[in-house]
Structures are given as C-alpha cells and as structure tokens.
Design a protein around this motif. Structure first.
Motif, PDB file in Angstrom:
ATOM      1  N   ARG A  20       1.115  -1.332   0.175  1.00 27.28           N
ATOM      2  CA  ARG A  20      -0.014   0.175  -0.118  1.00 27.28           C
ATOM      3  C   ARG A  20       0.964   1.186   0.032  1.00 27.28           C
ATOM      4  O   ARG A  20       1.397   1.748   0.951  1.00 27.28           O
ATOM      5  N   ASP A  23       0.623   4.282   2.492  1.00 24.15           N
ATOM      6  CA  ASP A  23       0.857   3.875   3.952  1.00 24.15           C
ATOM      7  C   ASP A  23       2.424   4.003   4.191  1.00 24.15           C
ATOM      8  O   ASP A  23       3.231   3.836   3.391  1.00 24.15           O
ATOM      9  N   VAL A  45     -14.096   1.361  -0.181  1.00 24.29           N
ATOM     10  CA  VAL A  45     -13.276   2.319   0.714  1.00 24.29           C
ATOM     11  C   VAL A  45     -13.207   1.609   2.101  1.00 24.29           C
ATOM     12  O   VAL A  45     -12.755   2.134   3.095  1.00 24.29           O
ATOM     13  N   ARG A  48     -10.031   0.588   3.881  1.00 30.77           N
ATOM     14  CA  ARG A  48      -9.330   1.545   4.275  1.00 30.77           C
ATOM     15  C   ARG A  48      -9.827   2.481   5.638  1.00 30.77           C
ATOM     16  O   ARG A  48      -9.312   2.817   6.555  1.00 30.77           O
ATOM     17  N   ARG A  51      -8.920   0.516   8.564  1.00 32.16           N
ATOM     18  CA  ARG A  51      -7.570   0.780   9.185  1.00 32.16           C
ATOM     19  C   ARG A  51      -7.408   2.219   9.804  1.00 32.16           C
ATOM     20  O   ARG A  51      -6.842   2.128  10.694  1.00 32.16           O
ATOM     21  N   GLY A  67      -5.500   8.383   6.897  1.00 32.80           N
ATOM     22  CA  GLY A  67      -6.182   7.325   6.408  1.00 32.80           C
ATOM     23  C   GLY A  67      -7.522   7.959   5.969  1.00 32.80           C
ATOM     24  O   GLY A  67      -7.962   7.291   5.207  1.00 32.80           O
ATOM     25  N   ASP A  70      -7.368   9.418   2.749  1.00 32.45           N
ATOM     26  CA  ASP A  70      -7.400   8.613   1.649  1.00 32.45           C
ATOM     27  C   ASP A  70      -8.847   8.040   1.321  1.00 32.45           C
ATOM     28  O   ASP A  70      -9.078   7.830   0.253  1.00 32.45           O
ATOM     29  N   VAL A  71      -9.501   7.545   2.396  1.00 34.97           N
ATOM     30  CA  VAL A  71     -11.038   7.439   2.172  1.00 34.97           C
ATOM     31  C   VAL A  71     -11.904   8.579   1.193  1.00 34.97           C
ATOM     32  O   VAL A  71     -12.467   8.152   0.217  1.00 34.97           O
TER      33      VAL A  71
END
Length: 504
Positions: A20, A23, A45, A48, A51, A67, A70-71
């Motif tokens: 990934r 990350d 999603v 993600r 996480r 994180g 990113d979503v």
C-alpha cells in the motif's frame, strides 16, 4: 450498506505495508488489531476506513488523519470520513488542558463538512448522523463555551447514540472512552471509570483483537485504586497493535501504577523505537519520560542518564505543532522538562536541581516542574534567594493558569507551590509553617489524580512530607507518610527505602 467481515479487516491490517504505497513503510507486516466500522460509504473504501479506525483507536492521530483523507480521496461523499477527521483533530481525550483554538477550528471544519455531506447523501443513516452530531459537540461554540461543558455534551450524545443502537459495539466503545475522559479528577468513587471499564470488558471476549478495548480499559483503570483491574489488558495491548507506538507505550501506565518497573522499561523502549521510526518525536519523548521514571525506581542510574543524554537530539527533531501519535506537542514539552527534573530529584541531587533552567513555552505547567525542582534544590543547599525566586515563579504560573481557565493544571501547580514554600520555611527555621504547608499540599494532592501525561507526581507531596518529618527528627511520622505514599505509588524507590530504614 457496507459490510466488511472481521476476517477481511484482519487480512488488511496484517497486509505488508509495501503493498500500500500511501501507507508508512514498516519492516514487517503492519499489525494494528482487528476493527470493523459499518458505514454507508462506497464498499471499496471499507478496508481503508477500518484501518483508519484502528489507528484512531490507538490514538495514532497523524496516520488516522491520512487514512481518513485516503477514504475521502476515493469516496468524496463519505461523510463518516469527515467524522473520523474531526475526532482525530480532537486528539487525545485523556490529556488535561484546553485544546488550542487552531486545533479546534480544524476539528469544527471537519465536523461541519461531514454534516453537509450527510445532508446531501440519500444513503446516510440515522446512526451516522448521530455520530456526526455527537462529535460536533466537542467543537460547538468553543470560543464562548468552556471545554468541560463540551466534553460532557459529547459524552451524553455518545451515550444516547449507543442506547439507540445497542448492536453497534463501536458506539459503545467510543462512549466508554468518553466516559473515562469526562470523569472528574476529584471523584474518588471512580463512577465513570468503572462504568466504562464494565462496558469494555463485556466486549473483549467477542472482539479480543480490538485495539480500542484494551487501550481504553487501561485508561479507565489508570488509578491506584483500580490499576489491578487493567493488568490483563496491559499484557494484551502491545501484542494486538505492535505497529502503533502508543500501543507499545500504553501498558506502562498500568505497569507504573503497580510497580512493574522492568516491564515498563521494556515496553517504553519498544515504543520509542517505533515512534522514532515514524517521526513521532512527542510520542518518543513521552515514552522516554515513563522509561526514565521506571529506571530510577530500579536504581538504574546509568540507563536513566543515557536517556537524559538523548534529549538534545530529540529536542532538535521535535515540532510542537506536529500531529503524529497520541502524545500531543504539550506532552513532548512536558517530557523535556520532567526528565531532567526527575533525574535530579529522584537522586536527591540538590545542587543539580537548584541549577535547572526553566524553559518558557505555551504550557506554563511544564515550566513549573523546573521551578519546583529548583526551589527544592535551593532550599536544601541553603541558597534562599534562589528558593524564594522559585516560590514566586510558581505562584505567578499558578495565577496564569487559573486566569486561562486551566483548572486542573492550576491546582497541580498550587500543590507544587505549597511544597516549595514548605521547604523554604524549613530552610528559614520555621518548622511549624513548613509542616502546615506541606500537609496542605499532601491533602490537596490526595484529592486529585495525576494526568496520563506523567507517570507520577514529580515529587509526591506525602513523600516530601515524610522527608520533612525525617529532617525534623520525627521518624515514626515520616515512616507513616512513606507508607501512605506507597499506597498510591507502589514501588517508589525512595519511599520504600525510607520506610524500611531505622530512624528516630
């Protein structure tokens, strides 16, 4: 409705970080525990999101923000990602002190953005709107409304959400940490903490790998009267989420409360290694403070000095405004002041203590530790002018904190001020006044609790009272105070040795 099984979440959280690229890299597969949070966001999603929630539960706020970002990049309509950003912006709920206005503005912006997305999306659930409404309470009119009022409003909102959705274990877990965070430091019934712990313990059997459960159990029971109840969680947490520096540090809160010094050293040194690898300098400093305290209780002065000697290099890398792990910038500033003061006071190196130079910062309660050590050292070495200056400085800091509405820290500095006054009075030949002030400091310290930022009081008031009795030739009374200290601070080296020593 997105539905991700726990097995799928576990697969993601154990997946090599190299797969990934967004990350942080880890030399071994990332392990953050197993979490699932159901949302109405796009199904793709979900991994993600889970996480990011796992990171949030371990107070890895910088990575959690990344994180959730990113979503949003993949699903710009995901209102709950903005909820996660808002709660991450709030930061460590267990840290005493008012949050900075800049931090609150960012949190409020995220909460408002989430509310707008929820209103625009037809698939947003009532449960999700409840989460968004609850987190908004933390930032609501923060310019006019005090922080305690907002924290209590958030706790009530999360309690109502958990009651409306009893099958939502995440709501119960987030409500539990809100209960612990909103507890009054003077409530010796520990009602909130016991309620929180009971909720969390009821979920452990079904979700043994959930990072938030063990983490929040430790926080709920981080008090002398309750610490034994956290032993199992303390032994679990580091194994659940070893990729999170805070998960490695957090067991030491329990280890400190029960006098497990070697275990505290080991887990804090692991935490420092991971924190430094992630660039989380404040978290590394926080772990170092706990490690130094433990080393000193073991009489391991060489090891404690080695950590002390690393402070200049860490300070050079430290950005007080960086959002990284659980320890906010204030915790890093705290550690930079606390470690040198502990080094001097725990060794009764009074000349070294008297020579400490306080460093001004936006967190005056950290400066107070240096002034306390300086005042005690100066009184013991007969430098009364320096001792008087330290007493005056502590009084000024206490007034600043009270004026700023920092009630918790104002009281902690008031206790330190009394201790410095007591030893100055002793040095000036006024034993009755010295005992009166030191007794008041002990009573007031008994009425409150230490905050999670510190492994313990810089100089426990009852231990200082014992030292004062001993200096006055009243050995029996001194030993009684040392025993009282050990009831709150098991395994403290000085009190153990002093309580056991023959005396007058």
């Amino acid at each position: 409705m997105t539905r991700t099984t726990f097995a799928a979440a576990a697969l993601l959280l154990a997946f090599p970080a190299a797969a990934r690229p967004q990350d942080h890299a880890h030399p071994t597969p990332e392990r953050l525990g197993t979490v699932h949070f159901e949302t109405s966001c796009r199904p793709q999603v979900a991994p993600r999101f889970d996480r990011a929630i796992a990171l949030l539960h371990s107070f890895e706020f910088g990575d959690a923000l990344e994180g959730f970002g990113d979503v949003l990049a993949e699903d710009p309509s995901c209102a709950m990602a903005q909820w996660g950003i808002a709660l991450s912006r709030w930061g460590n709920p267990m840290a005493a002190g008012n949050k900075p206005a800049a931090q609150l503005r960012l949190g409020r912006e995220a909460a408002e953005a989430g509310a707008r997305l929820a209103a625009a999306a037809t698939g947003t659930t009532a449960r999700e709107r409840g989460y968004l409404a609850a987190v908004a309470q933390l930032f609501d009119r923060f310019e006019q409304q005090d922080q305690r009022t907002r924290v209590l409003a958030y706790e009530r909102a999360m309690g109502e959400l958990a009651a409306r959705h009893p099958a939502d274990s995440e709501a119960r877990i987030f409500h539990a940490i809100a209960l612990a965070a909103s507890a009054s430091p003077t409530d010796k019934t520990y009602a909130n903490q016991l309620r929180a712990g009971a909720v969390l313990e009821s979920l452990v059997e079904r979700q043994p790998d959930h990072p938030g459960l063990s983490h929040y159990i430790i926080h709920s029971y981080d008090y002398p009267a309750l610490a034994d109840k956290a032993r199992a969680a303390a032994k679990r947490y580091a194994a659940i989420a070893p990729s999170a520096a805070h998960a490695l540090h957090m067991p030491s809160h329990t280890f400190t409360r029960v006098g497990m010094w070697e275990e505290s050293v080991r887990t804090n040194m692991r935490s420092m290694e991971v924190a430094l690898g992630n660039g989380s300098i404040s978290e590394a400093l926080h772990a170092a403070d706990y490690a130094v305290y433990a080393h000193l209780q073991l009489g391991q002065e060489t090891e404690a000095k080695a950590l002390l000697d690393r402070l200049p290099a860490l300070a050079a890398r430290f950005d007080v405004n960086a959002v990284t792990g659980a320890a906010p910038g204030s915790a890093g500033v705290f550690a930079l002041a606390a470690i040198p003061a502990r080094w001097a006071l725990e060794r009764r190196a009074w000349a070294e203590a008297a020579a400490l130079e306080p460093t001004a910062s936006a967190f005056p309660y950290t400066e107070a530790m240096s002034w306390l050590a300086r005042g005690l050292g100066a009184s013991h070495t007969g430098d009364l002018a320096r001792a008087r200056a330290a007493v005056d400085s502590l009084a000024a800091i206490q007034r600043r904190l009270a004026t700023a509405g920092e009630a918790y820290w104002a009281e902690q500095v008031a206790i330190q001020h009394l201790a410095a006054q007591a030893w100055l009075a002793h040095a000036e030949g006024r034993p009755d006044e010295s005992l009166t002030r030191m007794r008041e400091a002990a009573v007031r310290e008994d009425a409150t609790e230490k905050n999670a930022v510190t492994p313990g009081p810089l100089a426990p008031a009852r231990e200082l009272l014992g030292d004062l009795f001993l200096a006055l030739g009243r050995g029996a009374e001194a030993r009684a105070e040392y025993r009282a200290t050990l009831a709150r601070e098991p395994g403290r080296r000085h009190s153990l040795r002093a309580a056991a020593a023959p005396g007058k």
